[in-house]
Design an enzyme around this catalytic site. Sequence first.
Site, PDB file in Angstrom:
ATOM      1  CD1 TRP A 102      -2.279  -2.174   1.631  1.00 43.43           C
ATOM      2  CD2 TRP A 102      -2.997  -1.098  -0.201  1.00 43.43           C
ATOM      3  NE1 TRP A 102      -3.302  -2.909   1.065  1.00 43.43           N
ATOM      4  CE2 TRP A 102      -3.759  -2.274  -0.050  1.00 43.43           C
ATOM      5  CE3 TRP A 102      -3.262  -0.268  -1.294  1.00 43.43           C
ATOM      6  CZ2 TRP A 102      -4.774  -2.640  -0.948  1.00 43.43           C
ATOM      7  CZ3 TRP A 102      -4.268  -0.623  -2.179  1.00 43.43           C
ATOM      8  CH2 TRP A 102      -5.004  -1.797  -2.014  1.00 43.43           C
ATOM      9  CG  ASP A 176      -3.544   4.117   3.653  1.00 43.01           C
ATOM     10  OD1 ASP A 176      -4.630   3.920   4.245  1.00 43.01           O
ATOM     11  OD2 ASP A 176      -3.230   3.533   2.591  1.00 43.01           O
ATOM     12  CE  LYS A 200      -9.041  -3.025   2.765  1.00 41.56           C
ATOM     13  NZ  LYS A 200      -8.061  -2.108   2.207  1.00 41.56           N
TER      14      LYS A 200
HETATM   15  C1  LIG Z   1      -7.484  -1.499   1.051  1.00 43.53           C
HETATM   16  C2  LIG Z   1      -6.445  -0.470   1.255  1.00 43.53           C
HETATM   17  C3  LIG Z   1      -6.300   0.614   0.370  1.00 43.53           C
HETATM   18  C4  LIG Z   1      -7.138   0.764  -0.887  1.00 43.53           C
HETATM   19  O1  LIG Z   1      -8.438   1.028  -0.570  1.00 43.53           O
HETATM   20  P1  LIG Z   1      -9.530   1.305  -1.729  1.00 43.53           P
HETATM   21  O2  LIG Z   1     -10.685   1.793  -0.934  1.00 43.53           O
HETATM   22  O3  LIG Z   1      -9.771  -0.012  -2.399  1.00 43.53           O
HETATM   23  O4  LIG Z   1      -8.989   2.310  -2.650  1.00 43.53           O
HETATM   24  C5  LIG Z   1      -5.324   1.545   0.635  1.00 43.53           C
HETATM   25  N1  LIG Z   1      -4.540   1.454   1.721  1.00 43.53           N
HETATM   26  C6  LIG Z   1      -4.648   0.420   2.596  1.00 43.53           C
HETATM   27  C7  LIG Z   1      -3.743   0.378   3.783  1.00 43.53           C
HETATM   28  C8  LIG Z   1      -5.602  -0.562   2.391  1.00 43.53           C
HETATM   29  O5  LIG Z   1      -5.717  -1.585   3.251  1.00 43.53           O
END
Ligand SMILES: *Cc1c(COP(=O)(O)O)cnc(C)c1O
Length: 364
Positions: A102, A176, A200
Amino acid sequence: MTHIYNFSAGPAVLPKEVLQQARDEMLDWHGSGMSVMEMSHRGKAFMSIAAKVESDFRELLAVPQNYKVLFLQGGASSQFAMVPMNLLHGKKKADYINTGQWSQKAIAEAKKYCTVNIAASSETEKFTYAPKQAAWNLDPDAAYLHYTSNETIGGVEFNWIPDLSRPGKDIPLVADMSSNILSRPLDVTRFGLIYAGAQKNIGPAGLAIVIVRENLLGVPIPGTPTLFDYKVHADNHSMYNTPPTYAMYITGLVLEWLKKMGGLAAVEKNNIAKAGLLYDLLDSTEFYHCPVAKPDRSRMNIPFTLKNAELDGAFLKQAEAHGLIELKGHRSVGGMRASLYNAMPIAGVSALVTFMKEFAARNA
Ligand SMILES: *Cc1c(COP(=O)(O)O)cnc(C)c1O
């Protein structure tokens, strides 16, 4: 139907109570005669839902008044671009910490807008740890520093917050937090900006939440599309265009559920207990192995391998027969991964651990 425990990394398990309430309110929300899905986002009913979602979110994370909370579409991945577009502030460089897939995606996107300085990377160790801040190589001209507080695929979590305070200089810290937001209490004041996709640990897919310090807004790079300008969303209370209304509604139910649990301190205690159950098993046997350095192990996503990879297929098949689903590791790492988000009950982790002990005994 056997009881199912869903260990998916995302979209992921939601609290049963939340789904039951959504079911009960599906056709008629609070006597409105409508489903939330059918409501105008500018109508009184939905406006009240949206206001409650924001105030509960602020309350749970103790978000200070000088931060905006934005409810956006486009997922966490859109933030990979929105962050540099809005936070470069005329500078040409940004610091990034590379701890996994990521991070790498965020870095690749940022490179379209600026020079990225990789201040630290765990790539040579296959992304199995979080580099200590003492070893970071920060660029004095960087506009901000970006890191991924929990690498969903590698299972590496920063169990500490970087400290970028320097006399007379404020470098915004950007995180993030897609896969560990709301999993523990957080000192939001340490950050310039936090973002997370909802699917998530918050709610359904389609919603991304951004927490951003107000004084960082208003100077996007020239050519920034309207919808990529945080200030536009902030000035319009996330209603410049249609927000993901149903995802926000479900998120609201999840936030109420978290508050009923006792807030994030109670949630954290629960998450420590859940992750501990699985890590204790992984560390007590040669049969299973977790590649991540102990201090940096994620409470949310736990990757592990079987000593004999030829048993992977049997493991997954038998786990599924026990109602333990979505345990296959990410295609890039192989092995297994168990995601233990807030909504995973401790009974689910116990069931997994029991199955794993029995599987190891049968195949020793
Ligand atoms: C799943 C995830 C993303 C991407 O998320 P989307 O909503 O599919 O764009 C980005 N960063 C992390 C840490 C993730 O787990």
